[in-house]
Design a protein around this motif. Structure first.
Motif: not given
Length: 450
Positions: A394-404
Motif C-alpha cells: 500500500e506504500r508503492p513509492t517505498e517499493v519503488l525506492w527499494r527497487l531504485a
C-alpha cells in the motif's frame, strides 16, 4: 449511488466534502486551468485533500464546470458505495469472478430500463453547434480546447443495439467537428473498424455530465465485449434510466449535455499537440473526425472536467483507484495474489506492484510468475514489480525506492516492459529490511530515551 451529477454534488457537500466556489467570471482560455493547478499544488504542499472546485461563470457559457470530482480515493470510494453501504472492492470480491469472466458476464447480461423513463428529451434545449458549450483550453501549447470526462457511446457493430462506452480525448476543432483520439486496439477503435468494413459511418453520442456510475463504468477497463451500461447497472445495483434519441440510440438519462453525431472512418485530421500525463506535449497524430448533428443541453448544465498533465492531477488518483480494484478481480482468479497497487504519480504509466503469497520453493514461484506475466490484465503494465507479503504494497513509492537501490541488476527488460522480481530475492538468501519486523516490538513510547 447517485442518480445524477447534481444530486452527487449536493450529497457530497452535505457530508462535508470540501468545496471551493469560484463565483467571479473567469476565462476558459488557460485561466480555469491555472486555478485548478494552483489548488492542487497548494493541497499537496499543505498535505490536505484536494477540494471540489466549481466555476460558476466561464466566459459567456451557461454551464457550471466542476473539477476534482475524482481527485482522491476517499471521494471515489464514496461515489462507488451502493445504497446498502457495500464497497466496490467487496462487491468485486464477492463475485468470485476473474476479469475476463466479469467482462463476459456484463456483455451477456440483459440491460433493464428503469420504469417511467421518458423517450423524449423534455427539459432540454437543442442546438446544432458546439458553440453553446464552454471552450476549455488547458495548457499554452495545446492545439485547442478539449472536452474532458465526457462519455462517448457507439453501437458495437452495425445493426447491434448493444452500446460500447468510453472516455476519450475530444478536441473541439470548430462548431461542427471534434477529433476523436483512439488508442489502437481499444474497444471503440474495433467498433469503428466494423463500420468501416461495412462502408457505413458510425453513429456516436457524447454524454457530458452523467451520473458518477456511468462515468466510472466508461473508464473501467473491461475485456473485449464488456458492457459499459451493464457495468453501470452493476455498480449501482439498480436499473439505469435511459433516453431514446432520434435515430433510436439509447443513452443514459440525466446527462447534462448530449451530443449526437457520426464518425466517417475515411476522414481523419491531425489532432495537434496535447499536454499528456507524461508531463510532455505529445503529437496526437491522425484522428477520426466526428461530425456533429445535434446538441441538447439542460438550462444551466453542470459539467465535470479534469486537467491532464504532470502530477499532482485528478487523473492519477483515478488511475490508482482502477488498478487497485482490478487487482481484486486478479486475486479472484489467482489466489496467490494478495493485491495490486501503484504509485498515484505513475498510475497512467502503469507502474504496477503485485503483492503475492510466495511459495516455499523457487520452482513453484517460477510457475506462478509465468501466470502473472502472461495474464492479459498485466500486459498493460509498463513497469511490473513483484513483491512478497512482507513488503508494504500500500506504500508503492517505498517499493519503488527499494527497487531504485538495486538498479540496474534487479531490473530485467521483458516483452517491452521493465520487470523486477523481488520475490526471487528470498530464494537467493537476500532479505528486505521491513518496518513490520521492528514495529511489532514497540510497546509504547513512555520513558523513551531514559
Amino acid at each position: 449511488m447517485f442518480s445524477d451529477l447534481r444530486q452527487t454534488l449536493q450529497t457530497l457537500c452535505a457530508v462535508d466534502e470540501p468545496l471551493v466556489r469560484q463565483t467571479r467570471p473567469v476565462s476558459g482560455y488557460l485561466q480555469v486551468a491555472a486555478q485548478v493547478r494552483q489548488l492542487h499544488l497548494q493541497a499537496r504542499a499543505a498535505g490536505r485533500r484536494v477540494p471540489l472546485l466549481l466555476f460558476e461563470q466561464v466566459d459567456d457559457s451557461p454551464a457550471e464546470i466542476l473539477f476534482n470530482l475524482l481527485a482522491d480515493e476517499e471521494r471515489l470510494m464514496r461515489l462507488c458505495r451502493r445504497p446498502s453501504g457495500q464497497l466496490l472492492a467487496d462487491n468485486l470480491r464477492a463475485s468470485g469472478q476473474s476479469w475476463q469472466a466479469f467482462s463476459r458476464d456484463l456483455a451477456t447480461r440483459p440491460l433493464e430500463t428503469a420504469s417511467g423513463c421518458s423517450a423524449a428529451l423534455a427539459g432540454y434545449s437543442s442546438a446544432t453547434s458546439l458553440a453553446v458549450l464552454p471552450q476549455l483550453h488547458y495548457w499554452p501549447q495545446d492545439s485547442g480546447p478539449y472536452l474532458s470526462l465526457a462519455c462517448l457511446y457507439c453501437p458495437l457493430a452495425p445493426h447491434d443495439d448493444q452500446l460500447n462506452g468510453g472516455v476519450y480525448r475530444l478536441r473541439q476543432l470548430d462548431d461542427q467537428h471534434l477529433s476523436l483520439h483512439l488508442n489502437p486496439g481499444s474497444q471503440t477503435a474495433r467498433c469503428l473498424e466494423r463500420y468501416n468494413r461495412a462502408g457505413q459511418p458510425m453513429p456516436v453520442t457524447i454524454c457530458w455530465g452523467t451520473a458518477p456510475a456511468q462515468l466510472l463504468a466508461a473508464v473501467f477497463p473491461l475485456a473485449e465485449g464488456g458492457g459499459t451500461l451493464a457495468l453501470a447497472q452493476w455498480l449501482t445495483g439498480a436499473a439505469p434510466r435511459l433516453l431514446k434519441l432520434p435515430g433510436g440510440m439509447r443513452v443514459p438519462a440525466d446527462s447534462e449535455v448530449i451530443i449526437s453525431g457520426w464518425v466517417d472512418g475515411r476522414r481523419h485530421i491531425d489532432e495537434g499537440r496535447f499536454a499528456n500525463h507524461s508531463g510532455f506535449y505529445v503529437a496526437g497524430g491522425s484522428c477520426p473526425l466526428i461530425t456533429i448533428d445535434q446538441v441538447w443541453l439542460r438550462p444551466r448544465p453542470l459539467l465535470p472536467a479534469t486537467l491532464v498533465g504532470p502530477p499532482p492531477t485528478e487523473n492519477q488518483h483515478l488511475g490508482r483507484f482502477l488498478w487497485r480494484h482490478l487487482g481484486v478481480l486478479l486475486a479472484n482468479e489467482l489466489p496467490f495474489v494478495c493485491q495490486l497497487d501503484c504509485p498515484a504519480e505513475l498510475a497512467f504509466h502503469a507502474a504496477v506492484v503485485v503483492q503475492v503469497r510466495a511459495p516455499g520453493k523457487p520452482r513453484q514461484w517460477h510457475e506462478m510468475k509465468q501466470q502473472l506475466l502472461q495474464h492479459p490484465l498485466l500486459q498493460r503494465a509498463r513497469i511490473l514489480v513483484l513483491v512478497g507479503e512482507e513488503t508494504a504494497c500500500e506504500r508503492p513509492t517505498e517499493v519503488l525506492w527499494r527497487l531504485a537501490q538495486q538498479l540496474p541488476t534487479a531490473v530485467q527488460s521483458q516483452a517491452g516492459r521493465l520487470l523486477c522480481d523481488a520475490v526471487a530475492w528470498r530464494y537467493q538468501g537476500r532479505c528486505l529490511v521491513c518496518d513490520s519486523e521492528l514495529l511489532c516490538h514497540e510497546t509504547g513510547m513512555a520513558g523513551a530515551g531514559r
